[in-house]
Design an enzyme around this catalytic site. Structure first.
Site, PDB file in Angstrom:
ATOM      1  N   HIS A 112      63.016   3.549  -1.960  1.00 31.75           N
ATOM      2  CA  HIS A 112      61.574   3.777  -1.946  1.00 31.75           C
ATOM      3  C   HIS A 112      61.175   4.112  -0.511  1.00 31.75           C
ATOM      4  O   HIS A 112      61.211   3.227   0.350  1.00 31.75           O
ATOM      5  CB  HIS A 112      60.807   2.552  -2.413  1.00 31.75           C
ATOM      6  CG  HIS A 112      61.301   1.980  -3.738  1.00 31.75           C
ATOM      7  ND1 HIS A 112      62.420   1.180  -3.843  1.00 31.75           N
ATOM      8  CD2 HIS A 112      60.828   2.127  -5.006  1.00 31.75           C
ATOM      9  CE1 HIS A 112      62.602   0.821  -5.114  1.00 31.75           C
ATOM     10  NE2 HIS A 112      61.654   1.390  -5.847  1.00 31.75           N
ATOM     11  N   THR A 149      55.436   9.481  -6.569  1.00 29.45           N
ATOM     12  CA  THR A 149      54.998   8.131  -6.238  1.00 29.45           C
ATOM     13  C   THR A 149      55.753   7.109  -7.076  1.00 29.45           C
ATOM     14  O   THR A 149      56.258   7.426  -8.152  1.00 29.45           O
ATOM     15  CB  THR A 149      53.495   7.942  -6.511  1.00 29.45           C
ATOM     16  OG1 THR A 149      53.268   7.911  -7.932  1.00 29.45           O
ATOM     17  CG2 THR A 149      52.667   9.053  -5.882  1.00 29.45           C
ATOM     18  N   ASP A 150      55.822   5.900  -6.579  1.00 28.06           N
ATOM     19  CA  ASP A 150      56.189   4.789  -7.455  1.00 28.06           C
ATOM     20  C   ASP A 150      55.019   4.572  -8.413  1.00 28.06           C
ATOM     21  O   ASP A 150      53.952   5.197  -8.285  1.00 28.06           O
ATOM     22  CB  ASP A 150      56.489   3.546  -6.621  1.00 28.06           C
ATOM     23  CG  ASP A 150      57.405   2.563  -7.341  1.00 28.06           C
ATOM     24  OD1 ASP A 150      57.576   2.666  -8.574  1.00 28.06           O
ATOM     25  OD2 ASP A 150      57.960   1.672  -6.661  1.00 28.06           O
ATOM     26  N   SER A 151      55.189   3.690  -9.374  1.00 24.15           N
ATOM     27  CA  SER A 151      54.147   3.474 -10.375  1.00 24.15           C
ATOM     28  C   SER A 151      52.798   3.181  -9.723  1.00 24.15           C
ATOM     29  O   SER A 151      52.673   2.280  -8.879  1.00 24.15           O
ATOM     30  CB  SER A 151      54.526   2.307 -11.285  1.00 24.15           C
ATOM     31  OG  SER A 151      53.412   1.914 -12.066  1.00 24.15           O
ATOM     32  N   LEU A 152      51.792   3.939 -10.119  1.00 19.56           N
ATOM     33  CA  LEU A 152      50.454   3.723  -9.576  1.00 19.56           C
ATOM     34  C   LEU A 152      49.756   2.551 -10.248  1.00 19.56           C
ATOM     35  O   LEU A 152      48.615   2.228  -9.898  1.00 19.56           O
ATOM     36  CB  LEU A 152      49.626   5.000  -9.715  1.00 19.56           C
ATOM     37  CG  LEU A 152      50.163   6.205  -8.930  1.00 19.56           C
ATOM     38  CD1 LEU A 152      49.229   7.389  -9.056  1.00 19.56           C
ATOM     39  CD2 LEU A 152      50.387   5.853  -7.457  1.00 19.56           C
TER      40      LEU A 152
END
Length: 609
Positions: free
Chosen positions: A247, A331-334
């Site tokens: 990440h 993106t990672d999970s919003l």
């Protein structure tokens, strides 16, 4: 690892064999089951198709390509009421069509991954929805998953299982890491899944990290970088699926979980360049398709307090400009708390795109998010040329990875690719090279199991049952007593009573160090210490983080498996009984409890018989 060890040379032979088998299966699976999407036929080359498609897309279709969402349901067309409050429509296919989605992500909790035949049917149904929605420029979906293996595994057996990143770090073999990724990628592709959000490129330098831990290859940047590059090659070159390094800019030095809070990384620029950057740089050199952002603050790059996901200095300044990355940034999970504290769910997607992200994962308020991005483009807050550049990257990924040419998987080929004997044998062989013998002070191992009375206790119903079964087949008389992640005093007392007439006790621990969350009572530590006090032969097997031994240092016999997956537990049984001699070494330092400056067992430590 430039000079290959004996086990790496052996692994190279295995990799060649396993990849040959996997490639044959995937080649058959790649046979198209449907025609090309509209606009592909007659268009010459990748850039020609991208430009032609982009020119024919509506604004709504372009914006839709920027979203990857989870959908509820085991097949594409059956209504599922859980979709209604999120999307206003009931079936997964309707969700895809409503927003012209760029991608869908699968989870067990959405009922997306029940078995390989169901998965391929869902995948093909969703692709059909994307390609028959009536627009001028239909585009196939990215169908994504977090199949990291180890503790983050969305598709279980019969798909082939591997023990995960830190286990591969313990094995210290580029060929093994590549083999694991290649087999995983080939099997995903056979099920219609073309994007894997792996590998984790975070360097786990903090033993108290609650969210990364064994998802990381190592606490040493060079080892993490080598194995990350090997897995990118395995996923993309050998497996045919897109890979996503995560990440960015690095989630390895935090004791805060970004799913529920907001971590702050205090590394200087120099520390980041030395510690955090190498795996991402290696993945970029290997041609990684995607890089996933982290929901954490990194003041050395951006002192605004914004998470990296929303930071233009980080995503554009560092990732794009300094590292020269021009692939897709996702993106990672919003829906994670680490990105939602400062701005609303409609504003977050716009800010992520302005920061430099190309795709938005799991927006929790889709109607508001989709409308906000549309409004931002119409008002020129997001310039039309910036939008086109993002969509162009997404389209290029889909074309380059073969999703455009082969959007559908062949259901008839699933059984000849997923979980085949050659893959399972390769997984066993790789995993045998990852079990680490950390302590064997009393010489209790290898254990001559035949005729022994053994208690298997500790964490995990499946874990203890798998271990007990393996020891039983080797002639031991085994009692199984599972005590959970946070044993009560009563359960500890029951285990002590059961141990009284046993020759050997094997106790499994899972994050026994984490008394703030996992083992809130400290019961796992108490269980091990009181079993040791009986004077019995006790073998401790840490089935997740290797750090547990810092909390019961008197344990004379200690194994680390880095995973509680059956493939890892069965490998541990082979090591315990001497069927396999341990060859792996610690890919991290194990610090003393409460004193990270004191190292109990250093990186590279490992015993054998």
């Amino acid at each position: 690892m430039s000079d290959l060890s004996r086990r790496s040379v052996l692994a190279g032979g295995l990799a060649t064999t396993a990849l040959g088998v996997a490639a044959g299966g995937a080649a058959a699976a790649a046979t198209p089951a449907a025609a090309f999407p509209a606009g592909v036929s007659g268009v010459s080359g990748e850039e020609g198709w991208i430009t032609s498609t982009l020119n024919r897309m509506t604004l709504e279709e372009k914006v839709g390509q920027l979203f990857i969402q989870n959908v509820y349901g085991k097949d594409a067309t059956t209504p599922d009421s859980r979709n209604l409050p999120l999307y206003g429509v009931a079936s997964p296919a309707e969700v895809v069509r409503k927003y012209h989605l760029g991608g869908v992500i699968y989870f067990a909790w959405t009922d997306s991954v029940q078995n390989p035949d169901q998965i391929v049917s869902l995948s093909n149904g969703l692709q059909k929805a994307a390609l028959t929605q009536g627009g001028k420029a239909p585009v196939p979906l990215q169908i994504a998953i977090d199949q990291e293996q180890g503790v983050v595994t969305r598709i279980g057996p019969p798909a082939t299982q591997f023990p995960g990143a830190m286990a591969l770090g313990a094995g210290d073999s580029d060929p093994d890491a590549r083999t694991a990724a290649a087999i995983t990628g080939r099997e995903l592709l056979a099920m219609g899944v073309n994007t894997n959000f792996a590998p984790v490129c975070d360097v786990n330098v903090n033993a108290l990290n609650p969210v990364i831990g064994t998802r990381s290859f190592s606490s040493h940047p060079d080892l993490a970088a080598e194995l990350a590059a090997a897995q990118v090659a395995g996923y993309q070159r050998d497996g045919g699926v897109s890979s996503s390094a995560k990440h960015f800019p690095g989630h390895g030095d935090t004791a805060t979980d970004s799913h529920v809070a907001f971590p702050i990384i205090t590394h200087t620029r120099e520390q980041w360049q030395t510690v955090d950057a190498p795996p991402f740089e290696a993945a970029i050199r290997e041609g990684i398709d995607m890089i996933m952002t982290a929901h954490l603050a990194f003041p050395a790059f951006d002192d605004s307090g914004d998470p990296a996901t929303l930071s233009r200095p980080i995503l554009t300044g560092v990732l794009r400009e300094e590292l020269g990355y021009d692939g897709v940034i996702v993106t990672d999970s919003l829906g994670m708390q680490g990105v939602r504290d400062k701005y609303g769910d409609a504003e977050v997607p716009v800010r992520a795109l302005l920061a430099g992200a190309d795709q938005l994962l799991m927006s929790p308020a889709m109607d508001a998010a989709y409308a906000a991005v549309l409004d931002a483009v119409r008002s020129h807050r997001i310039r039309p040329d910036e939008l086109d550049a993002k969509v162009r990257r997404v389209l290029r990924l889909k074309h380059r990875r073969g999703v455009v040419a082969q959007p559908y998987a062949d259901p008839a080929r699933v059984a000849s690719v997923v979980g085949i004997p050659a893959h399972l044998a390769a997984a066993d062989a790789v995993t045998d090279r990852t079990t680490t013998l950390v302590k064997n002070d009393a010489g209790a191992l290898p254990l001559a199991a035949s005729g022994k009375k053994v208690l298997v206790t500790g964490y995990g119903l499946s874990t203890t049952a798998t271990l007990a079964r393996a020891l039983t087949t080797r002639g031991a008389t085994v009692q199984t007593l599972e005590t959970g992640t946070s044993p009560t005093d009563a359960k500890v007392a029951t285990a002590l009573a059961a141990a009284a007439d046993k020759d050997v006790v094997v106790v499994t621990t899972m994050k026994a160090w984490d008394t703030s969350v996992t083992d809130a009572r400290g019961g796992q530590q108490k269980l091990v210490k009181q079993l040791l006090a009986t004077g019995k032969t006790v073998v401790v097997v840490a089935v997740r983080d290797p750090y547990d031994i810092a909390y019961f240092t008197a344990a004379p016999t200690y194994l680390a498996t880095y995973s509680y997956s059956p493939v890892a537990i069965e490998a541990a049984a082979r090591v315990i009984t001497g069927d396999v001699s341990p060859t792996a070494s610690l890919p991290v330092d194990i610090p003393a409890a409460g004193d990270p400056s004191t190292v109990l067992f250093p990186f590279g430590h490992g015993l054998t018989y």
